[in-house]
Enzyme design. Sequence first.
Site, PDB file in Angstrom:
ATOM      1  N   GLU A 438     -14.770 -33.516  21.264  1.00  0.00           N
ATOM      2  CA  GLU A 438     -14.452 -32.975  19.920  1.00  0.00           C
ATOM      3  C   GLU A 438     -12.944 -32.780  19.746  1.00  0.00           C
ATOM      4  O   GLU A 438     -12.513 -31.856  19.060  1.00  0.00           O
ATOM      5  CB  GLU A 438     -15.162 -31.636  19.682  1.00  0.00           C
ATOM      6  CG  GLU A 438     -16.599 -31.761  19.341  1.00  0.00           C
ATOM      7  CD  GLU A 438     -16.842 -32.757  18.226  1.00  0.00           C
ATOM      8  OE1 GLU A 438     -17.826 -33.495  18.326  1.00  0.00           O
ATOM      9  OE2 GLU A 438     -16.048 -32.822  17.264  1.00  0.00           O
TER      10      GLU A 438
HETATM   11  C1  LIG Z   1     -19.527 -36.736  27.607  1.00  0.00           C
HETATM   12  C2  LIG Z   1     -18.793 -37.148  26.383  1.00  0.00           C
HETATM   13  C3  LIG Z   1     -19.432 -37.105  25.158  1.00  0.00           C
HETATM   14  C4  LIG Z   1     -18.767 -37.537  24.011  1.00  0.00           C
HETATM   15  N1  LIG Z   1     -19.432 -37.562  22.808  1.00  0.00           N
HETATM   16  C5  LIG Z   1     -18.846 -38.199  21.754  1.00  0.00           C
HETATM   17  C6  LIG Z   1     -19.589 -38.451  20.559  1.00  0.00           C
HETATM   18  O1  LIG Z   1     -20.747 -38.058  20.417  1.00  0.00           O
HETATM   19  N2  LIG Z   1     -18.990 -39.172  19.578  1.00  0.00           N
HETATM   20  C7  LIG Z   1     -17.715 -39.640  19.683  1.00  0.00           C
HETATM   21  O2  LIG Z   1     -17.242 -40.286  18.764  1.00  0.00           O
HETATM   22  N3  LIG Z   1     -16.971 -39.376  20.782  1.00  0.00           N
HETATM   23  C8  LIG Z   1     -17.510 -38.685  21.817  1.00  0.00           C
HETATM   24  N4  LIG Z   1     -16.786 -38.435  22.949  1.00  0.00           N
HETATM   25  C9  LIG Z   1     -15.393 -38.848  22.993  1.00  0.00           C
HETATM   26  C10 LIG Z   1     -14.426 -37.676  23.048  1.00  0.00           C
HETATM   27  O3  LIG Z   1     -14.388 -36.984  21.842  1.00  0.00           O
HETATM   28  C11 LIG Z   1     -13.061 -38.246  23.487  1.00  0.00           C
HETATM   29  O4  LIG Z   1     -13.201 -38.622  24.847  1.00  0.00           O
HETATM   30  C12 LIG Z   1     -11.923 -37.268  23.326  1.00  0.00           C
HETATM   31  O5  LIG Z   1     -11.706 -36.965  21.974  1.00  0.00           O
HETATM   32  C13 LIG Z   1     -10.616 -37.788  23.929  1.00  0.00           C
HETATM   33  O6  LIG Z   1     -10.375 -39.152  23.662  1.00  0.00           O
HETATM   34  P1  LIG Z   1     -10.075 -40.144  24.876  1.00  0.00           P
HETATM   35  O7  LIG Z   1     -11.117 -39.941  25.898  1.00  0.00           O
HETATM   36  O8  LIG Z   1      -9.901 -41.508  24.348  1.00  0.00           O
HETATM   37  O9  LIG Z   1      -8.712 -39.618  25.482  1.00  0.00           O
HETATM   38  P2  LIG Z   1      -7.240 -40.069  25.022  1.00  0.00           P
HETATM   39  O10 LIG Z   1      -7.132 -40.023  23.550  1.00  0.00           O
HETATM   40  O11 LIG Z   1      -6.879 -41.322  25.713  1.00  0.00           O
HETATM   41  O12 LIG Z   1      -6.361 -38.874  25.617  1.00  0.00           O
HETATM   42  C14 LIG Z   1      -5.957 -38.814  26.992  1.00  0.00           C
HETATM   43  C15 LIG Z   1      -5.031 -37.594  27.165  1.00  0.00           C
HETATM   44  O13 LIG Z   1      -3.860 -37.752  26.360  1.00  0.00           O
HETATM   45  C16 LIG Z   1      -3.715 -36.669  25.467  1.00  0.00           C
HETATM   46  N5  LIG Z   1      -3.227 -37.165  24.173  1.00  0.00           N
HETATM   47  C17 LIG Z   1      -3.669 -38.221  23.466  1.00  0.00           C
HETATM   48  N6  LIG Z   1      -2.987 -38.339  22.324  1.00  0.00           N
HETATM   49  C18 LIG Z   1      -2.092 -37.355  22.286  1.00  0.00           C
HETATM   50  C19 LIG Z   1      -1.095 -36.924  21.355  1.00  0.00           C
HETATM   51  N7  LIG Z   1      -0.921 -37.541  20.194  1.00  0.00           N
HETATM   52  N8  LIG Z   1      -0.365 -35.833  21.662  1.00  0.00           N
HETATM   53  C20 LIG Z   1      -0.555 -35.176  22.809  1.00  0.00           C
HETATM   54  N9  LIG Z   1      -1.486 -35.520  23.727  1.00  0.00           N
HETATM   55  C21 LIG Z   1      -2.240 -36.595  23.474  1.00  0.00           C
HETATM   56  C22 LIG Z   1      -5.113 -36.057  25.338  1.00  0.00           C
HETATM   57  O14 LIG Z   1      -5.067 -34.677  24.999  1.00  0.00           O
HETATM   58  C23 LIG Z   1      -5.680 -36.280  26.728  1.00  0.00           C
HETATM   59  O15 LIG Z   1      -5.287 -35.256  27.582  1.00  0.00           O
HETATM   60  C24 LIG Z   1     -17.424 -37.969  24.100  1.00  0.00           C
HETATM   61  C25 LIG Z   1     -16.767 -37.977  25.335  1.00  0.00           C
HETATM   62  C26 LIG Z   1     -17.453 -37.590  26.473  1.00  0.00           C
HETATM   63  C27 LIG Z   1     -16.739 -37.654  27.792  1.00  0.00           C
END
Ligand SMILES: Cc1cc2nc3c(=O)[nH]c(=O)nc-3n(C[C@H](O)[C@H](O)[C@H](O)COP(=O)(O)OP(=O)(O)OC[C@H]3O[C@@H](n4cnc5c(N)ncnc54)[C@H](O)[C@@H]3O)c2cc1C
Length: 576
Positions: A438
């Site tokens: 989220e």
């Molecule tokens: C078990 C699980 C269930 C999930 N369920 C859903 C779901 O139902 N629907 C759905 O759509 N998604 C879902 N997700 C996805 C989840 O919301 C994302 O994994 C999360 O929002 C982070 O995105 P990412 O994994 O691509 O990380 P990234 O965006 O790659 O981020 C990696 C790191 O970089 C940091 N970062 C990235 N951009 C910035 C910035 N601009 N400024 C500062 N820091 C930054 C982040 O805070 C993080 O620490 C789920 C994920 C998991 C693991």
Amino acid sequence: MTPYVPPIADFNFLLYDVFGVDEEWPDRSAAIDKELANSILNECGRVAQDVMAPLSSSADREGAKWDDGKVSAPTGFKQAFDVLTEGGWLGTAGNPEFGGQGMPKALTTAVEEMFWGANTNLWLYAALTSGATYCIDAHASNELKARFLPAMYDGRWTGAMALTESHAGTDLGMMRTRAEHLEGGTYAITGTKIFITSGEHDLAENIVHLVLARIEGAPQGTRGISLFLVPKYLVNDQGELGERNGFASGSIEHKMGIRGSATSVINYEGAKGYLIGEANAGLRCMFTMMNYARVSVGVQGLGLSERAYQMASSYAKERLQGRAPTGPVKEQGAADPIIEHPDVRRMLLTQRALTEGSRAFAVFAAVQLDRAEHPDPGVSGVALRYVELLTPIVKAFISDRAMEASLLAQQCFGGHGYIVESEIEQVVRDVRISQIYEGTNGIQALDLLGRKVLQDGGNTLAELVADLRQAELDRSYATKVSEVLDLWLEATEWLRNSAGSNPSIVGAAAVDYLSLAGYAIYAWLWARMSLLDDGSLGKSNLARFYFDQLLPRSEYHANVIKNGSDSVTLPNSDWF
Ligand SMILES: Cc1cc2nc3c(=O)[nH]c(=O)nc-3n(C[C@H](O)[C@H](O)[C@H](O)COP(=O)(O)OP(=O)(O)OC[C@H]3O[C@@H](n4cnc5c(N)ncnc54)[C@H](O)[C@@H]3O)c2cc1C
């Protein structure tokens, strides 16, 4: 296993004594009074305790399973889910016009906490449905509402939220899933989404996906994203299920925690979708669901930290090791229970002060959500502004404190807490995700400081603080509350002055800023709870502990903020 005990007395204290929610209930469209609220809470507690909690650890061990696109939830989940649907638990806050029960959010937050705490894995199959229905109700056409909401409110169909793609998580502007116009105003959705919670499972007849996609020719970035309703089975005008739509689960993830919850890769191959809201305004519509889900994820952390505390306090009363520093307590026994050691007490009190503070905060935020629907625009306008400001704090501060509290609970078990049979290690694994999905907690902090405070000129924050200062508090703590609110405002002013000349300061300071905000709000909540408890809930002990042992953290966060961003930005990226 320690049985789950629903914290009903605490909910009653918060709802009626601290926030007086029943005084605002006559203004609501759906009828609700204390008697009905009590029966809802008691029945919810019974379902949580007797139906959901007993399946929590077996679901973790078994996990969800994938077989050639079919996803099955752990053993026993179908029967338990049927209990949830028969009890109407998926539609408690829903719009009564389409079959929802219209219950206040302050009450449904309590319901959600109990379900999250008793069995997070199971409730994940239901929880996304509430967010999806909220979004459909706010933005879809009446025709779509009538076709989809009633079955979702009664739990025959569940909801899922499909935003994330492998290369586009936080940065949704990069997403590639596309939508092509079909005849009759519908769209063909094509693309692959990952990490979709409850995107496929065998607990409900149909699954309604809310999918973000880019209509052909739409602008790049977040301004070209639209929102679509994409059901697993197509639905005719009479609400009957038709043919299978063009998407399927490609696999499910093997995860650190929430292993009983199915997290799918979903491949959409020309799946039929219905536009929700206006074209290219999808992200704004999806935020309705995400804001709801963000509060719910905070409450997920809260439910689990309550569960962890219950396990740890019961273990600390039974486990015999060493002697109390003031002399033996159980003279006849070989040793005293570990609860006699001040460090173990410190750990238990920290858990409890954080968890009960979080519960009070969640109800406070929910009260604002309810007021945001008030017929008087003067009342609803202020509440809406508060909801916007508080949502990232609810999501991130509660889940961060829940992680801390759950780790402390595990620590109370010593080495036994590292062993699977203790079941506390599952809570630690399950609660971790609440800090990540989220929108990560780092992103919540940026949202708070950047969008909700600085872009708003600090006006809503000033309005909220002025409101908090009006409330009657326990006199012993009123000065400290006033001081920490000042600290919060001073840090805000300092950041406003620095942000103009230092583009990195917001990113470097945001997480400490959110923590400072959280500790300040909890101070106000503890001073209020301490004033109003008649002694039966021990709030004055906890308030004293909070002000002595936890509030000093606010000074630390304020100092870190004022140390600026140089030490964070000086090393260049190659140095790491
Ligand atoms: C078990 C699980 C269930 C999930 N369920 C859903 C779901 O139902 N629907 C759905 O759509 N998604 C879902 N997700 C996805 C989840 O919301 C994302 O994994 C999360 O929002 C982070 O995105 P990412 O994994 O691509 O990380 P990234 O965006 O790659 O981020 C990696 C790191 O970089 C940091 N970062 C990235 N951009 C910035 C910035 N601009 N400024 C500062 N820091 C930054 C982040 O805070 C993080 O620490 C789920 C994920 C998991 C693991």
